[in-house]
Design an enzyme around this catalytic site. Structure first.
Site, PDB file in Angstrom:
ATOM      1  N   ASP A 296       3.282  -4.379   8.189  1.00  0.00           N
ATOM      2  CA  ASP A 296       2.089  -3.545   8.024  1.00  0.00           C
ATOM      3  C   ASP A 296       0.887  -4.481   8.185  1.00  0.00           C
ATOM      4  OD1 ASP A 296      -0.167  -2.338   7.031  1.00  0.00           O
ATOM      5  OD2 ASP A 296       0.748  -1.601   5.191  1.00  0.00           O
TER       6      ASP A 296
ATOM      7  N   LYS B 137     -10.090  -0.485  10.866  1.00  0.00           N
ATOM      8  CA  LYS B 137     -10.191  -1.678  10.025  1.00  0.00           C
ATOM      9  C   LYS B 137     -10.514  -2.914  10.854  1.00  0.00           C
ATOM     10  CE  LYS B 137      -7.114   0.091   6.480  1.00  0.00           C
ATOM     11  NZ  LYS B 137      -7.847   0.490   5.282  1.00  0.00           N
TER      12      LYS B 137
ATOM     13  N   GLN C 144      -4.148  -5.012   6.992  1.00  0.00           N
ATOM     14  CA  GLN C 144      -5.100  -5.985   6.437  1.00  0.00           C
ATOM     15  C   GLN C 144      -4.906  -7.375   7.046  1.00  0.00           C
ATOM     16  OE1 GLN C 144      -7.570  -5.167   4.466  1.00  0.00           O
ATOM     17  NE2 GLN C 144      -6.929  -3.071   4.008  1.00  0.00           N
TER      18      GLN C 144
ATOM     19  N   HIS D 214       0.878  -1.176   0.000  1.00  0.00           N
ATOM     20  CA  HIS D 214       0.000   0.000   0.000  1.00  0.00           C
ATOM     21  C   HIS D 214       0.916   1.226   0.000  1.00  0.00           C
ATOM     22  CE1 HIS D 214      -2.706   2.977   1.897  1.00  0.00           C
ATOM     23  NE2 HIS D 214      -3.715   2.206   1.551  1.00  0.00           N
TER      24      HIS D 214
ATOM     25  N   CYS E  70      -4.802   2.502  -3.579  1.00  0.00           N
ATOM     26  CA  CYS E  70      -3.551   3.025  -2.997  1.00  0.00           C
ATOM     27  C   CYS E  70      -2.417   2.023  -3.167  1.00  0.00           C
ATOM     28  CB  CYS E  70      -3.711   3.373  -1.519  1.00  0.00           C
ATOM     29  SG  CYS E  70      -4.883   4.662  -1.207  1.00  0.00           S
TER      30      CYS E  70
END
Ligand code: PMP
Length: 406
Positions: free
Chosen positions: A199, A225, A202, A122, A363
């Site tokens: 990261d 999220k 997700q 991302h 993104c």
């Protein structure tokens, strides 16, 4: 796990209509909807015990500070960090990554050093490293992906050199759904004494995240999220690293002693929490984590896998539909294009049917460049989605195709 209708009734927004049609929300990769307990907690903070944290001797400040520190402990336990001090509240994944890129860069990166990221990232896990490399004269190295959207692990191994200072990698791709073998990456990087930032934007909401098992040095995620509010997120950092890094921002609360000649900083985690923190967000996010634990993270992952399998099967049966991202292990995301139909047209027409999907580059422009496309339609699911919503989506796509055939 609770019955699906009971789960859906926990989320007030799922009962609403859009253009006279029931809302079908398939944009969970962008942000998730909030259960009532989170909304109530957020409101309760301001109706029952609001005061700025760590600042007052009065009851309101004490109650808020206690709830804020309890939230930190809940995050620690949720990701199985060793110590509460390793949990820094930030405004989200982007903020967390910028913090490490800045602070780590200041302390450890010299001209000619190398940072490794992947083609799957991302923009939030690209741009902060580019900025740091520019500032420090360092070089950004990119792990390529294959046409299924999987990381080329052998290429990654070739990128590790004595100049590598850090590896930053997503746990799962927001644009293709690929689950990245982060443990394998940390093991390889650690064998060369290179730290790894994951990261988790997700990853956190789709399974059990255990930072001790992953052995990552930094882990970033966003509250919104994982069914929590916006404007709050987490940076986990191993104590031995975080103690070495200079603070990212200066201001109130992160200092021990301030004079015009010299300022000394607080210990972890406060050194990285300058100014009034989003304590309401942190407390409500902790409620969201409790909600997720109440449903059961293994059960969530299992249900989402069933939804992904069903959606994939149904979508590939749509004539002219091509799926981008066919990794073996995926989060519940299906990215696709309809032959000859622009993704925005598909998205806008689906919206009129009450179906919310994401369209565009997500993104992740380098991923789109890899496939030579300018975007996709993305369906990103959550445990509260249903099989019949997937059927309605497939019917909707049939209508989109029919409209463009005329
Ligand atoms: N990384 C990934 C993989 C993401 O999906 C996102 C959000 N789409 C981010 C980082 C950035 O998260 P936020 O906007 O909440 O900071």
């Amino acid at each position: 796990m609770k019955d699906i209708s009971e789960i859906r009734s926990d989320f007030p927004i799922l009962g609403r209509q859009v253009y006279g049609k029931p809302l079908i929300y398939f944009d969970n990769g962008a942000t998730t909807q909030k259960p009532k307990c989170v909304i109530d907690t957020y409101s309760r903070i301001f109706t029952e015990f609001n005061g700025n944290v760590h600042r007052g001797v009065h009851a309101m400040s004490d109650l808020t500070s206690e709830a804020y520190e309890n939230a930190r402990e809940k995050v620690r336990s949720f990701i199985n960090a060793t110590k509460k001090e390793e949990i820094i509240f930030t405004s989200g994944t982007t903020d967390s990554i910028n913090c490490v890129a800045f602070s780590f860069g200041e302390r450890f990166v010299k001209p000619g050093d190398e940072i490794i990221i992947s083609e799957l990232e991302h923009h939030s896990n690209i741009v902060p490293w580019q900025m740091m490399c520019q500032r420090k004269g360092a070089v950004l190295k990119i792990i390529p992906i294959d046409d299924n959207g999987e990381i080329c692990f052998d290429e990654f191994l070739k990128l590790l050199t004595p100049r590598t200072r850090l590896v930053a990698i997503s746990q799962a791709s927001n644009s293709l759904g690929t689950v990245v073998p982060v443990k394998k990456i940390t093991d390889a990087a650690h064998s060369e004494n290179i730290p790894v930032l994951v990261d988790g934007a997700q990853g956190i909401q789709h399974g059990i995240v255990d930072v001790q098992e992953l052995q990552c040095d930094f882990y970033a995620f966003s509250g919104h999220k994982i069914y929590g509010p916006t404007g709050i997120g987490v940076l986990y950092g191993k104590e031995e690293w975080m103690n070495e890094l200079p603070p990212y921002r200066g201001g109130g609360d992160m200092v021990e002693k301030v004079t015009f000649e010299k300022t000394t900083y607080q210990n972890l985690p406060y050194k990285f929490e300058a100014g009034t923190v989003n304590y309401a967000g942190a407390i409500a996010m902790a409620e969201a984590l409790d909600y997720v634990l109440g449903l059961g993270r293994e059960d969530i992952a299992e249900r989402e896998k069933t939804l992904l399998d069903y959606a994939t099967r149904q979508l590939i049966s749509v004539k002219g539909l091509k799926i981008y991202g066919n990794a073996e292990n995926k989060i519940p995301v299906v990215s696709f294009l309809l032959d000859g139909i622009h993704q925005y047209d598909t998205g806008i027409i689906l919206d009129k049917m009450g179906i919310a999907v994401r369209t565009g580059t997500h993104c992740a422009q380098p991923v789109m460049d890899h496939f030579g496309i300018d975007g996709t339609v993305r369906v990103s699911m959550s445990f509260y989605n249903t099989f019949s919503e997937i059927d309605t989506l497939v019917e909707g796509l049939g209508k989109v195709i029919a409209m463009f055939k005329k």
